[in-house]
Design a protein around this motif. Structure first.
Motif, PDB file in Angstrom:
ATOM      1  N   ASP A   1      15.025   7.541  -0.565  1.00 32.00           N
ATOM      2  CA  ASP A   1      15.095   6.974  -1.904  1.00 32.00           C
ATOM      3  C   ASP A   1      13.747   6.254  -2.252  1.00 32.00           C
ATOM      4  OD1 ASP A   1      16.194   7.065  -4.746  1.00 32.00           O
ATOM      5  OD2 ASP A   1      16.130   5.001  -4.274  1.00 32.00           O
ATOM      6  N   TYR A   2      12.804   6.578  -3.170  1.00 34.69           N
ATOM      7  CA  TYR A   2      11.687   5.786  -3.454  1.00 34.69           C
ATOM      8  C   TYR A   2      12.153   4.182  -3.618  1.00 34.69           C
ATOM      9  CZ  TYR A   2       7.601   3.808  -5.630  1.00 34.69           C
ATOM     10  OH  TYR A   2       6.425   3.274  -6.007  1.00 34.69           O
ATOM     11  N   SER A   3      13.056   4.144  -4.631  1.00 32.66           N
ATOM     12  CA  SER A   3      13.213   2.707  -5.196  1.00 32.66           C
ATOM     13  C   SER A   3      14.009   1.999  -4.286  1.00 32.66           C
ATOM     14  CB  SER A   3      14.398   2.943  -6.281  1.00 32.66           C
ATOM     15  OG  SER A   3      13.877   3.679  -7.341  1.00 32.66           O
TER      16      SER A   3
ATOM     17  N   SER B   1       6.430  10.625   3.338  1.00 29.64           N
ATOM     18  CA  SER B   1       6.161  12.007   4.179  1.00 29.64           C
ATOM     19  C   SER B   1       7.189  12.891   3.827  1.00 29.64           C
ATOM     20  CB  SER B   1       6.323  11.559   5.706  1.00 29.64           C
ATOM     21  OG  SER B   1       7.578  11.144   6.168  1.00 29.64           O
ATOM     22  N   ARG B   2       7.778  13.021   2.565  1.00 30.16           N
ATOM     23  CA  ARG B   2       8.749  14.116   2.354  1.00 30.16           C
ATOM     24  C   ARG B   2       8.066  15.279   1.797  1.00 30.16           C
ATOM     25  NH1 ARG B   2      10.685  10.644  -3.227  1.00 30.16           N
ATOM     26  NH2 ARG B   2       8.370  10.570  -3.215  1.00 30.16           N
TER      27      ARG B   2
ATOM     28  N   LEU C   1      12.401  13.334   4.398  1.00 28.65           N
ATOM     29  CA  LEU C   1      13.378  14.234   3.941  1.00 28.65           C
ATOM     30  C   LEU C   1      14.392  14.258   5.492  1.00 28.65           C
ATOM     31  CD1 LEU C   1      11.862  17.214   2.369  1.00 28.65           C
ATOM     32  CD2 LEU C   1      13.407  15.554   1.049  1.00 28.65           C
ATOM     33  N   THR C   2      15.599  14.859   5.503  1.00 26.83           N
ATOM     34  CA  THR C   2      16.269  15.021   6.683  1.00 26.83           C
ATOM     35  C   THR C   2      15.793  16.305   7.608  1.00 26.83           C
ATOM     36  OG1 THR C   2      17.810  16.321   5.487  1.00 26.83           O
ATOM     37  CG2 THR C   2      18.223  13.919   5.700  1.00 26.83           C
ATOM     38  N   ASP C   3      14.616  15.987   8.121  1.00 26.22           N
ATOM     39  CA  ASP C   3      14.016  17.104   9.091  1.00 26.22           C
ATOM     40  C   ASP C   3      13.974  16.509  10.421  1.00 26.22           C
ATOM     41  OD1 ASP C   3      12.086  18.350  10.620  1.00 26.22           O
ATOM     42  OD2 ASP C   3      10.902  19.165   8.907  1.00 26.22           O
ATOM     43  N   LYS C   4      14.716  17.084  11.253  1.00 25.98           N
ATOM     44  CA  LYS C   4      14.916  16.499  12.594  1.00 25.98           C
ATOM     45  C   LYS C   4      13.779  16.427  13.549  1.00 25.98           C
ATOM     46  CE  LYS C   4      19.849  17.703  13.212  1.00 25.98           C
ATOM     47  NZ  LYS C   4      20.578  18.470  13.710  1.00 25.98           N
ATOM     48  N   ASN C   5      12.805  17.215  13.393  1.00 27.04           N
ATOM     49  CA  ASN C   5      11.469  17.251  13.848  1.00 27.04           C
ATOM     50  C   ASN C   5      10.600  16.089  13.409  1.00 27.04           C
ATOM     51  OD1 ASN C   5      12.088  19.601  15.524  1.00 27.04           O
ATOM     52  ND2 ASN C   5      11.281  21.099  14.216  1.00 27.04           N
ATOM     53  N   ARG C   6      10.658  15.810  12.317  1.00 21.75           N
ATOM     54  CA  ARG C   6       9.704  14.914  11.675  1.00 21.75           C
ATOM     55  C   ARG C   6      10.403  13.633  12.014  1.00 21.75           C
ATOM     56  NH1 ARG C   6       8.524  17.316   6.114  1.00 21.75           N
ATOM     57  NH2 ARG C   6       9.537  15.586   5.641  1.00 21.75           N
TER      58      ARG C   6
ATOM     59  N   LEU D   1       0.886  -1.058  -0.010  1.00 24.50           N
ATOM     60  CA  LEU D   1      -0.026   0.096   0.095  1.00 24.50           C
ATOM     61  C   LEU D   1       0.930   1.140   0.023  1.00 24.50           C
ATOM     62  CD1 LEU D   1      -2.997   1.150   0.504  1.00 24.50           C
ATOM     63  CD2 LEU D   1      -2.271   1.169   2.805  1.00 24.50           C
ATOM     64  N   GLU D   2       0.612   2.353  -1.019  1.00 26.47           N
ATOM     65  CA  GLU D   2       1.520   3.501  -0.740  1.00 26.47           C
ATOM     66  C   GLU D   2       0.488   4.521  -0.733  1.00 26.47           C
ATOM     67  OE1 GLU D   2       4.175   4.363  -4.337  1.00 26.47           O
ATOM     68  OE2 GLU D   2       4.027   1.989  -4.578  1.00 26.47           O
ATOM     69  N   THR D   3       0.974   5.393   0.092  1.00 24.37           N
ATOM     70  CA  THR D   3       0.256   6.612   0.475  1.00 24.37           C
ATOM     71  C   THR D   3       1.202   7.897   0.880  1.00 24.37           C
ATOM     72  OG1 THR D   3      -1.469   7.804   1.473  1.00 24.37           O
ATOM     73  CG2 THR D   3      -0.236   6.119   2.884  1.00 24.37           C
TER      74      THR D   3
END
Length: 133
Positions: A122-124, A57-58, A95-100, A19-21
């Motif tokens: 990376d998606y792949s 969640s990018r 992404l490299t977001d420390k809070n997330r 499942l992708e979302t």
């Protein structure tokens, strides 16, 4: 195949059981709308007996502000609900977001006994990992 297309979009590939979302951008939704998105994800995972998922969640922005406790409780509840499904592997695109990343780590801690969760950039790579038995 598209299972749901509303506030979020859920796409499912029965051949790979993935499942992708894209995770909801909480900055554009109210708390009840975010909860609805999470409920939709859980119900489809249950109804289709899905065992693998890719949560992208990018592009998600999360400014919890004064609702921080509610968001944390919602994330913890989501983790608990995932453990009550057939899901066994989750790939998170981030992404490299420390809070997330801290939020993602909390989800991993909540579910680490029952669900293998890994973060990818990376998606792949994420798909390859999910496809491995």
């Amino acid at each position: 195949m598209v299972l749901y297309n509303g506030l979020i979009k859920l796409e499912y590939n029965p051949a790979t059981d993935i499942l992708e979302t894209s995770m909801p951008d909480a900055s554009h939704f109210t708390l009840p709308e975010v909860r609805l998105c999470l409920d939709v994800i859980i119900s489809h995972i249950r109804n289709y007996h899905i065992s693998k998922a890719l949560f992208d969640s990018r592009h998600t922005q999360l400014d919890m502000g004064e609702n921080e406790d509610e968001y944390k409780a919602m994330a913890a509840q989501f983790g608990k609900e995932l453990m009550g499904t057939h899901i066994r592997k989750i790939a998170r695109l981030s992404l490299t977001d420390k809070n997330r990343e801290e939020q993602g780590k909390k989800l991993q801690q909540t579910t680490k006994q029952a669900i293998d969760i890994r973060t990818f950039y990376d998606y792949s790579e994420a798909i390859q990992w999910l496809e491995k038995e």
